[in-house]
Structures are given as structure tokens and as C-alpha cells.
Enzyme design. Sequence first.
Site, PDB file in Angstrom:
ATOM      1  N   ASP A 131      -5.562  -3.647  -2.624  1.00  0.00           N
ATOM      2  CA  ASP A 131      -4.553  -3.294  -1.619  1.00  0.00           C
ATOM      3  C   ASP A 131      -3.955  -4.535  -0.951  1.00  0.00           C
ATOM      4  O   ASP A 131      -4.671  -5.431  -0.504  1.00  0.00           O
ATOM      5  CB  ASP A 131      -5.218  -2.400  -0.558  1.00  0.00           C
ATOM      6  CG  ASP A 131      -4.209  -1.744   0.360  1.00  0.00           C
ATOM      7  OD1 ASP A 131      -3.395  -2.459   0.966  1.00  0.00           O
ATOM      8  OD2 ASP A 131      -4.253  -0.512   0.483  1.00  0.00           O
ATOM      9  N   SER A 139       0.842  -1.199   0.000  1.00  0.00           N
ATOM     10  CA  SER A 139       0.000   0.000   0.000  1.00  0.00           C
ATOM     11  C   SER A 139       0.881   1.254   0.000  1.00  0.00           C
ATOM     12  O   SER A 139       1.776   1.383  -0.823  1.00  0.00           O
ATOM     13  CB  SER A 139      -0.950  -0.035   1.193  1.00  0.00           C
ATOM     14  OG  SER A 139      -1.942   0.958   1.094  1.00  0.00           O
TER      15      SER A 139
END
Length: 662
Positions: A215, A54
Site C-alpha cells: 500500500d 490505496s
Amino acid sequence: MTDSGYDRGPMITTYFTHCWAAFEGGGVRAAAHAGAYEAAREAGIAFGRVAGTSGGSIVAALIAANASPKYLSDLLLRTDLSRFQSAADSRDSVFAERTWKLKLLKCITWGKLRVFAKVALNSGLYSSKPLEDWMEDNLKNLVAHLRAPGETGPIKFHELTLPLHIVATDLTTGKPKEWSKEKTPDEAVAFAVRCSCSIPFFYQAVDNKQSVLVDGGAVSNLPSFVFTELLNSGEGRSVLSRVLAFRLIEDANTRKGISDLADFAGRLSNAVIDGASYIQAILQQNTYVIPIPTGSIKSTDFVGVGENEKLQLHKAGIDAVRSFVSHERIYVRSSTSAPLFRGFDEKMLMLVQELQECSQVFFAVGTSMYWVDFIFPTLLSVARRGVQIVCVTSQPEKLDEKRRQWLLSGLGADIVYRLGELKPRFDGFVFDVGTDKASAILTTFDSNVDTPNSYAQESVRFYSHDGDPAILEMLAESLTGHWTQKPNSKRSLPYERISDLELFNRLKNVHQYAQAKFKLADVEVSDKVLVLQEAVKEFKLLQIKQHIQDLRANSCDLFEVNQVKLLNDSGTIVTPPVLERLNADTLVLIDGNTRFFHCLASGVKSVRAVIVEDVIAKLPAQHPKPLSSLRLISSTTTLADNYRNVERSLFRKIEEAVHPYD
């Protein structure tokens, strides 16, 4: 010499000069990682590999592209994060079918129902494509000039300066998707970062025709697990299995009551991610967590995080790393999973680390003091601090051993010829006996190895007061009666400038230099300098840092021709780097690789060095490479492994010539 850009903080690492790094996901809080990276470099921490998830993937990718701390900090502090909230593109929705009921959702234009409608239609509120484009622009700014001729398109994993690992979540398998130089060398880095940053529901999921990716935090927000396989291989020994994991910790005290279903879902997701990260951190061996408090700032607060908030996050990262480094000895000593050390270089690394922390007494026990030639800068610092040095050994027979014992005596060491009387007999080093900081390094040889090589196969065991008090008490008892404790007294041992001619006359004793010419000159620290080595060793790099600090403390110019004035009124020369000129534009580094490596990493522009001209003999190894090709390694590496096609007979014995003993 010119050394603009060389600026070190007060806390310098001893145990993490060479390690791998994992950056936890945190969305807009990535500025905290930038501050952590700045403080890490300031403390002398170098990363051999980096991994990120991320927001951490952004930082990891830029570091892998050789971004400086200033570049990274300036970029993340000045970038307007609202640019990453572009409207979702319906063409990028991963939903294969849209029923008439879903199409009716387009009519909803009010309140929180509109948010639900956007997600239901487009698989996310916003598009992450602007993030990919921004990432690609920065990667090309950092790497494009290094690309091989003919390379076009996005920057790929094999083109980065450092090996990089990026993790996203593959919704088709429910498992992590990992990109790396080894697994996906020809895939685009910016695309991988985009996928890793695609927070579910906030960003549209990414469809790459084979997988649906979101993610990485959904399955692993702390991607240090990607190193596990490497740590169990030979590659893992290059860092002696040490990983720094940078975690972003939200302040729970700032959280208010749950307001609605959306808030509940968000907190549940965060709890799953944070809990998984915590479990990963405690289960992975030799992973040292640096927690960075980020207050109440949320990962998706792209509009609410302004300049002041970014500066606070940046400072939090700096403070967290400085705090960790100031206590690193405690963390390392308390680890229950210390690796097995093997071979000479790993033993020297432990010896340098322990000597830098030693404050009372240092014992060296063995038939030979061969290690003295490899760690003289550290011994010099230990002697100057007033640490008592006791060497329990045998009467020397060979000339080399006589020279080493003479050198030790010149540093103020006590030489005790009672090795055969030790009960039990051991070989190694003991530090600060009788204190709660006591430790020891003992060595044995592996009898299962068919052709034992003491340089590469020697097994090295480390013992500390925290984990092995009984062994240290036994060693202390063995040494009782063989030494007399003395009060600590600092020794001057100053640097003295000597003439260039004296050094040049000694260098003529290198048989390849008998007819050569010498001069002392400033040499630019850049890829204009070529190297023969593959890597520099961590124990040498630690000493160079100490050596430079000592030179500055004594108001000496770096790498000028100095000697150390010993207590026996003799002196020993500190040899400057030595380079050979191949032609008008080409210099090859012969001696001083670690110094040039350190100066390149620290931004030093030029150094004082000896240039040798008119050398007839061939180089000891072929195909020299640019200075920046040097890498850092901690594991034991033989001469043959560290040089390309080395010819030992052509090796320049510079230290032997500069430090003769009659």
C-alpha cells in the site's frame, strides 16, 4: 437544441475550473471520493491530472479512464466489497524461505493466533488479485473502444484519457514507487492499483520480480507530492499550480480504548500515515485540502460497510466539496504562495475571476481597452449586476479603440480621459476599492527577455486586501478625483433574437466566405466534429459557463442568433459556433471551440450552430483531430502554439466581420 444531461448545482467554482487532483487512500471509504468527484464536476471543476494512493488510486484510475460521476458513484455504491476478501494464495507469498517452525503454524486453526499464522505463512491475510481483475474489467469497459488498432492485453497508462499517477510502497528501497504516463507508459494500470491498495498484513505483498510492493499509504497516503516536479516546469503553468487534495478524515471521537496488540499496531500505523499526510499537505505549495469526514468507518471494514454506510460516505464527499467551493475565494486569497502570472491569457483569467466576484466598482486603467473583445460575456454580466465600470484611458485614435470604447459606453461604463494625471501612473485593473474585498491586477514587462513578447512575456501581479493593503490604498488614492461614485443600478441589456440572414450577410465579409453558403442547424456534440486547436483556454471556459447561465436566466435557447441590446440603442451580435463542411460526413469547428468543449464535458447532445458550405480556401491549420482531443489550459498560449502548422493568412476573422465599426 437538445441538452439532456445538463444539470448544474447552485455553487460554481471560479478558481478551480482547471486543476490537478490527489485522492488520499482510504480503503473501503472510496465512496466518499466518488461523492466528492460528483460534486466537483457539478461545480464546474475539471481535472487535468489525477493521482491516487490505496483506495484513492481506484477513484483516480477510473476518472483518468473518463468515468462519468454517475458511473463512478454507481460502481462504488453497488459493488459488494466482500468480494475483495479472497483467501490468500500461498504461491503469492513474498517470503522466500519457510522453516519447519513456520510450517507448524499451519496447524493453528483457532482464534487470533490463526490470523497471525496466515500472515506469517502468506505475507498477508487475503489476496488482492480479485481487486486487480475487477479494476481491469472496468478499465476495459471505459477505454477499450478508444484503443489503437492492435493494442491487446491490460489497459496501459498511455491509453488513459487523463494523465494518471499511482503510488505504492517499494519495500526493497523503502521509497515510493510511482507509475505514470511519463514514467511507465506501457505498464498495466490495474496492476499498479492493486499494488497501491495492498494494505500491509491485510493483503499479501505483491512481488513483481524486481520489487516487493505494498500500500502506498505506508510512505505517502496523500500523493500530491508527485506533482511537485511538474509544477516547477512549464507543464505546471497549465493549471497555474493549483492542486486539490481530497483527504478522508476518521472521527477521533468514535475511537474506543486500545483492545490488544493488533489494535495498537493498527492505530500506530494509521497515526504514522495520517501524520505524514498532514505534513505533506501543509508543506506543498498551492495544495488546497478538502477534508471529508468519514465517521468511524475503517479502511479495512470490507464486511461492515453496507449500502447505508456507502451512501453516508458518498454524501459526506458531496457536502465537503460544496462547502469548499462556497468558501474558495477565502482559501485562495489566504494562500501565501500565489504563483507569478505571465502573459495575456493568465491576466485574462485573473481578470475574469475577479470580475465574477466584483460587487461595487471596477476600474480599468491603460492606454488601450484591448481586453474588452476577449471578456465581453463577463463585462455583460458585471453591467447587468449593476457594478459601476470606470475606464481611465486616453482619447482613441485608432478605429478598433473607438469601437471598444463605444461598446463599453453601451454597457453603461464611464469613460474618463485623464490617464496622464494619475499619480502614480499604472496599468491594470482595480476592484472594489475601499472595501475589505479590494484587489488589483497590475502588469509590467520583463526587461531581461532579449526579445520581449508582450503577449507571452508580460508579468502580471495580483494584490489583495488581505496581503497588500498598503498597495491598494495607494491605488485608491491615485484614483481619487478621477471618478464619481454612483449608486449601483442593475442594467437590463436584454438578449434579442435577430434573423439568420442578418448574421449570414455579415459572415460573407470574411473573405474566405465570399462565395460560401450558410445554414443554421443542430450539430451533434461528438467526435464527428473535428477541431484545429490543441486546447481551449480556462478564461474562455469560465465565461462560457457564465454565458450559458445568463441565456437560461433570460429564457433564451442556447447558441441561437441573438444580439445584446445596448444602452445606446445599438446591438452587438452573440455569434453562434461556426463550422465548415469538408464533405458529406465531416464538419470542422472554426469558431466556438470552448462552447463545444464545455458541452461535451457536460453531456449536452447537440447545439445550434452555423454550417458553412462550399468554402474554396484551405483550412488555416492542417490535420484536424476529434473534438475529444481538446484539452484545457490556463497558461498563456500563442496562436502558433495552439494550432498545428497555422497559416495566418487563412485564419477566418469571424468576430471582426460580425462586429464591424464605422
